[in-house]
Design a protein around this motif. Structure first.
Motif: not given
Length: 334
Positions: A159-180
Motif C-alpha cells: 500500500v502506497f499512501v498520500n496525505v493531502a487535500n485534493w489540489n492537483p496543481p500543487v499536490k499533483g495527485q492527478d499525476m500520482l494516480i496516473k503514475t500508479f
C-alpha cells in the motif's frame, strides 16, 4: 501565549484549551469577512489593549488583517510573519506587505532562499522548521491493520499512501494516480487521505481503470492511522514549504518517495532515509515506486529506522526554542 482567531475556529480552541492558551476572538468568518470593518476594529483593540511585545501572523490570511491594522497602532509590537509556502511573492507583495515585518520566518531553507532571491532583506529572514507530534506519529501496526480491514485491503497487499487535500496543481495527485495506474503490480493499492480525495480522487481513479485499487477516503482527523495502514508514503507535489505529512510518515518508519519540492532536500537523502525524484518527473517516480517494492525486509527496516531518526529532529521543543531565540533577538534580550 494568546491567540487571536475567528469565532468559528472551534477545533483550535478545543485542542489547545488544555494548555492554558488564552483566546481572543476577532474575526466573524463569513463570505465577505475581509470587507467587514468590525473584524479589523476588534483585532486593533486586541493588540492595543494587551500591549504585546511580539505579534506573529501565522498565515497569509492572518497577515492581511495585521498588515492593515498595524499602521494605526501607536505602540507597535515586533511583527513576525510565518511563510510556509515556497511560492515566490511578487514585488508588490514584498513592498506593500512583507516590508512591514521585523522578521519573516520560513519553514525551510527553500522558502527563505526564494524570498531572498525576490529581493527581501536577508537580515530579516530566519529558518525555523515546523514541528511534528512524535507522540502521535509513530509505528503502530495494529492501528494500520484495523484501517486495512475497514477498507477491505488485504493484509499482504502493498500500500502506497498520500496525505493531502485534493489540489492537483500543487499536490499533483492527478499525476500520482496516473503514475500508479502504470505500475505492474496487481497487489498494490494507493490510499489517498484528504479533503475531496473521496470524490475527485476516486473519479479520476475510475477514469484510469484503477478504481478497485485506489481508495480516496476524504478528510480524516486520524491521518496517523492511515499512514500506518501503508507500506510506503509517496509525495507527488510540485510546490511545498516543509511537507509535514512526509515527515509524519517518516516518523511512522515508512519508506517514503517524494519529489524534491520546497524543503524536502533539507532532510530527505535519496537512498538513505527515503527516496527522492525531481519535481514533475513522474517517470522517475514510477521507477522509484517499482524499486521500493523490491526492497528486502532488512533494507526496508533500515531505511524506515533512519527515516524516524530524521523525523525526531523536528520536535515541538526545538521549534519553540528557536522562536524564543528569535523573540529575544528582536527585543534585545540577552
Amino acid at each position: 501565549m494568546e491567540l487571536a482567531l475567528a469565532y468559528q475556529n472551534k477545533k483550535m480552541v478545543e485542542k489547545l484549551s488544555p494548555y492554558g492558551v488564552v483566546f481572543r476572538f476577532f474575526e466573524n468568518h463569513t463570505k465577505f469577512n475581509r470587507l467587514n470593518p468590525a473584524n479589523y476594529l476588534r483585532l486593533y483593540r486586541i493588540i492595543k489593549e494587551n500591549n504585546y511585545h511580539v505579534v506573529i501572523a501565522n498565515s497569509p490570511h492572518a497577515y492581511d488583517y495585521v498588515r492593515l491594522v498595524y499602521p494605526f497602532l501607536k505602540n507597535k509590537p515586533k511583527l513576525v510573519v510565518v511563510k510556509r509556502s515556497a511560492r515566490v511573492p511578487n514585488l508588490l507583495s514584498l513592498k506593500l506587505k512583507y516590508a512591514y515585518a521585523d522578521a519573516v520566518v520560513g519553514v525551510s531553507k527553500a522558502v527563505v532562499k526564494n524570498l531572498a532571491s525576490a529581493g527581501f532583506p536577508e537580515h530579516k529572514l530566519y529558518v525555523i522548521p515546523s514541528a511534528i507530534d512524535l507522540e502521535r506519529f509513530y509505528p503502530n501496526r495494529e492501528k494500520g491493520l484495523s484501517i486495512r480491514r475497514q477498507l477491505g485491503i488485504p493484509t499482504d497487499a502493498k500500500v502506497f499512501v498520500n496525505v493531502a487535500n485534493w489540489n492537483p496543481p500543487v499536490k499533483g495527485q492527478d499525476m500520482l494516480i496516473k503514475t500508479f495506474s502504470e505500475l505492474n503490480c496487481s497487489n498494490c493499492y494507493l490510499l489517498l487521505v484528504g479533503s475531496l480525495t473521496d470524490t475527485e480522487g476516486n473519479k479520476l481513479a475510475k477514469a484510469c481503470s484503477v478504481e478497485e485499487r485506489v481508495i480516496g477516503v476524504g478528510f480524516r482527523e486520524n491521518p496517523e492511522d492511515y499512514i500506518n495502514a501503508g507500506d510506503y508514503y509517496v509525495m507527488s507535489s510540485y510546490l511545498e514549504g516543509l511537507p509535514n505529512a512526509l515527515l509524519q510518515a517518516m516518523a511512522c518508519e515508512k519508506v517514503v518517495i517524494a519529489t524534491k519540492a520546497g524543503g524536502v532536500e533539507d532532510f530527505l537523502k535519496d537512498g538513505f532515509n527515503g527516496f527522492s525524484v525531481n519535481v514533475g518527473d513522474f517517470n522517475a517516480l514510477r521507477q522509484k515506486m517499482e524499486m521500493v517494492l523490491k526492497l528486502s525486509p532488512e533494507e526496508y527496516h533500515q531505511i524506515g529506522k533512519r527515516a524516524r531518526e530524521t523525523a525526531m529532529n523536528f520536535t515541538p521543543e526545538r521549534t519553540c526554542q528557536e522562536y524564543i531565540n528569535l523573540f529575544q533577538k528582536l527585543l534585545g534580550v540577552k
